[in-house]
Scaffold this motif. Sequence first.
Motif, PDB file in Angstrom:
ATOM      1  N   GLY A 228       0.821  -1.192   0.000  1.00 55.80           N
ATOM      2  CA  GLY A 228       0.000   0.000   0.000  1.00 55.80           C
ATOM      3  C   GLY A 228       0.860   1.248   0.000  1.00 55.80           C
ATOM      4  O   GLY A 228       1.894   1.320   0.673  1.00 55.80           O
ATOM      5  N   LEU A 272      -3.760   4.058   1.980  1.00 52.86           N
ATOM      6  CA  LEU A 272      -3.701   2.643   2.339  1.00 52.86           C
ATOM      7  C   LEU A 272      -5.051   1.957   2.193  1.00 52.86           C
ATOM      8  O   LEU A 272      -5.122   0.764   1.896  1.00 52.86           O
ATOM      9  CB  LEU A 272      -3.186   2.492   3.773  1.00 52.86           C
ATOM     10  N   LEU A 273      -6.137   2.710   2.402  1.00 52.93           N
ATOM     11  CA  LEU A 273      -7.465   2.113   2.252  1.00 52.93           C
ATOM     12  C   LEU A 273      -7.732   1.682   0.816  1.00 52.93           C
ATOM     13  O   LEU A 273      -8.456   0.709   0.591  1.00 52.93           O
ATOM     14  CB  LEU A 273      -8.543   3.098   2.709  1.00 52.93           C
ATOM     15  N   TRP A 275      -5.638   0.288  -1.197  1.00 51.81           N
ATOM     16  CA  TRP A 275      -5.066  -1.056  -1.303  1.00 51.81           C
ATOM     17  C   TRP A 275      -5.914  -2.056  -0.531  1.00 51.81           C
ATOM     18  O   TRP A 275      -6.171  -3.163  -1.013  1.00 51.81           O
ATOM     19  CB  TRP A 275      -3.638  -1.016  -0.760  1.00 51.81           C
ATOM     20  N   ARG A 276      -6.366  -1.664   0.668  1.00 45.85           N
ATOM     21  CA  ARG A 276      -7.169  -2.588   1.471  1.00 45.85           C
ATOM     22  C   ARG A 276      -8.505  -2.904   0.804  1.00 45.85           C
ATOM     23  O   ARG A 276      -9.094  -3.963   1.039  1.00 45.85           O
ATOM     24  CB  ARG A 276      -7.425  -1.989   2.861  1.00 45.85           C
ATOM     25  N   GLU A 277      -9.002  -1.975  -0.024  1.00 47.12           N
ATOM     26  CA  GLU A 277     -10.274  -2.196  -0.724  1.00 47.12           C
ATOM     27  C   GLU A 277     -10.087  -2.960  -2.032  1.00 47.12           C
ATOM     28  O   GLU A 277     -11.035  -3.134  -2.796  1.00 47.12           O
ATOM     29  CB  GLU A 277     -10.945  -0.853  -1.013  1.00 47.12           C
ATOM     30  N   LEU A 326      -6.371   1.068  11.076  1.00 44.91           N
ATOM     31  CA  LEU A 326      -5.985   0.269   9.918  1.00 44.91           C
ATOM     32  C   LEU A 326      -5.435  -1.102  10.256  1.00 44.91           C
ATOM     33  O   LEU A 326      -5.403  -1.981   9.395  1.00 44.91           O
ATOM     34  CB  LEU A 326      -4.931   1.034   9.090  1.00 44.91           C
ATOM     35  N   GLY A 329      -2.531  -5.249   8.235  1.00 46.51           N
ATOM     36  CA  GLY A 329      -2.546  -5.880   6.923  1.00 46.51           C
ATOM     37  C   GLY A 329      -2.249  -7.365   7.035  1.00 46.51           C
ATOM     38  O   GLY A 329      -1.938  -7.889   8.100  1.00 46.51           O
ATOM     39  N   ASN A 330      -2.310  -8.064   5.893  1.00 42.19           N
ATOM     40  CA  ASN A 330      -2.131  -9.524   5.915  1.00 42.19           C
ATOM     41  C   ASN A 330      -1.098 -10.014   4.911  1.00 42.19           C
ATOM     42  O   ASN A 330      -0.979 -11.210   4.680  1.00 42.19           O
ATOM     43  CB  ASN A 330      -3.466 -10.228   5.664  1.00 42.19           C
ATOM     44  N   ASP A 334       3.202  -5.495   2.921  1.00 42.97           N
ATOM     45  CA  ASP A 334       2.375  -4.458   3.535  1.00 42.97           C
ATOM     46  C   ASP A 334       2.689  -4.324   5.025  1.00 42.97           C
ATOM     47  O   ASP A 334       2.812  -3.217   5.554  1.00 42.97           O
ATOM     48  CB  ASP A 334       0.896  -4.812   3.338  1.00 42.97           C
ATOM     49  N   TRP A 335       2.845  -5.460   5.703  1.00 43.75           N
ATOM     50  CA  TRP A 335       3.155  -5.451   7.126  1.00 43.75           C
ATOM     51  C   TRP A 335       4.493  -4.774   7.374  1.00 43.75           C
ATOM     52  O   TRP A 335       4.636  -3.982   8.308  1.00 43.75           O
ATOM     53  CB  TRP A 335       3.198  -6.892   7.645  1.00 43.75           C
TER      54      TRP A 335
END
Length: 469
Positions: A228, A272-273, A275-277, A326, A329-330, A334-335
């Motif tokens: 992200g 970052l959202l 990427w999360r979406e 946030l 992440g997984n 990203d982590w």
Amino acid sequence: MTMLDPVLVWLLAVEHELLLFAAFWFLAGTLDDVGVDLVWIWLKLTGRAGVSRVSDKQAAAPLSSPAAVLIAAWQEAEVIGHTIRHALSAWHQRDFTLYIGCYRNDGATVASVIAAASGDPRVRLVIHEKPGPTTKADCLNRLYRAVRDEDRRRSMRSRFILMHDSEDMVHPAELAVIDAAIDTCDYVQLPVRPEPQPRSRWVAGHYTDEFTEAHAKVLVVRDALGAGIPAAGVGCGFACEMLERIARRRALEGGEGPFASECLTEDYELGLLVWREGGRSRYLRLRDEQGRLVATRAYFPASLDASVRQKTRWILGIAFQGWDSLGWGNRLADWWMVLRDRRGPLAAFVFACAYGLLVLEGLLGGLRIFGLVQASVFSPVLEAMLIACWASLVWRMANRFAFTAHEYGLREGLRSIPRGPVANIIAIMAGYRALARYLHSLAGGSVTWDKTSHDNHPAVPDISAQLPA
């Protein structure tokens, strides 16, 4: 045994513990930084970290569909007019609209916007129904609603929304670059280029060092790893469809738009959202025909207090509020990158311990001169750690020099070396204040727009003429 002996024993014990603590965390940070360095070097060797070129013809190409530019302004009467006039003259396209968000209790800024717009149909003045300041995110949500309302009235939809600040100097190619890139992604970030200020070589100057390395290396690595990409709040364009998706998600949580109203770094979180979406993000580095970086230019805080306040807001929003909202992440990449973003408070504490250690070493050195203390003897492991720390320091200074000198010239590159301690002191002060403000918010304290004041602008002719391209 003298009365001084227990004190000396205690000082030597403190010295040993501080050395061990600081060395361990400096080496942990070194492993993190070297990991990024190695990826960047690999990208350079394989040609994936090159800088593309954009022609003047491409920069002036018409937009494929309308675009909206959001600028939230609170007490920005000194600079907002320059930003509006420069954007209207720099961007050759006609199919964009500047939405300037102001507050009814900030008449000076409202007057500056009206004067700068001069009746240009590409400018919309949006007065917030609440008195200011609320938060920047809240003002941006108000602007987002204004864009949606106007799109409905015109029976059309803006293709992307671009974010800028009141003190920005935009690049002529920016709109065309983002318009072309948004075909294949949902969010585009362009570099930020802090402008050197002769009246503040040290405080304002340290931003040139930090942003240059971050935007010429770290974000390039993030883009290549598919992690992200945080939005810088300026020079970042979002596809309207993605913003609508995020707005719907926030509406389920009681929000009023795509921006997190309670967050002090809503831009970072929004990036970052995406990427999360499940959206695609891109970070683009390009130069125009004259060799200038396609980037947002701006003056950053020139005083110590203003810089500490700004970085307090960044650390509070990214490290503390970002952790709350946030998570982590997984994916490994990203982590890793989110962990880098949130190491500010720990880095501030380690820096504070290191500078405390320097004071202690000075005291013990004086005592050793008078023969009151024997030279310290360290274990082979600690000695190896200290040697590695010194090597790491030299490597980091060389990196900072190389990136700064490449973008700003040899003099600024050389200044970046002694500016390191200035940046560290600001980080220590900001980390402490961010933690205090976070604890205050946990106790029920309100979050307000603790903005940076601006009194000069890089687009003013007699100032920008003195700056290097």
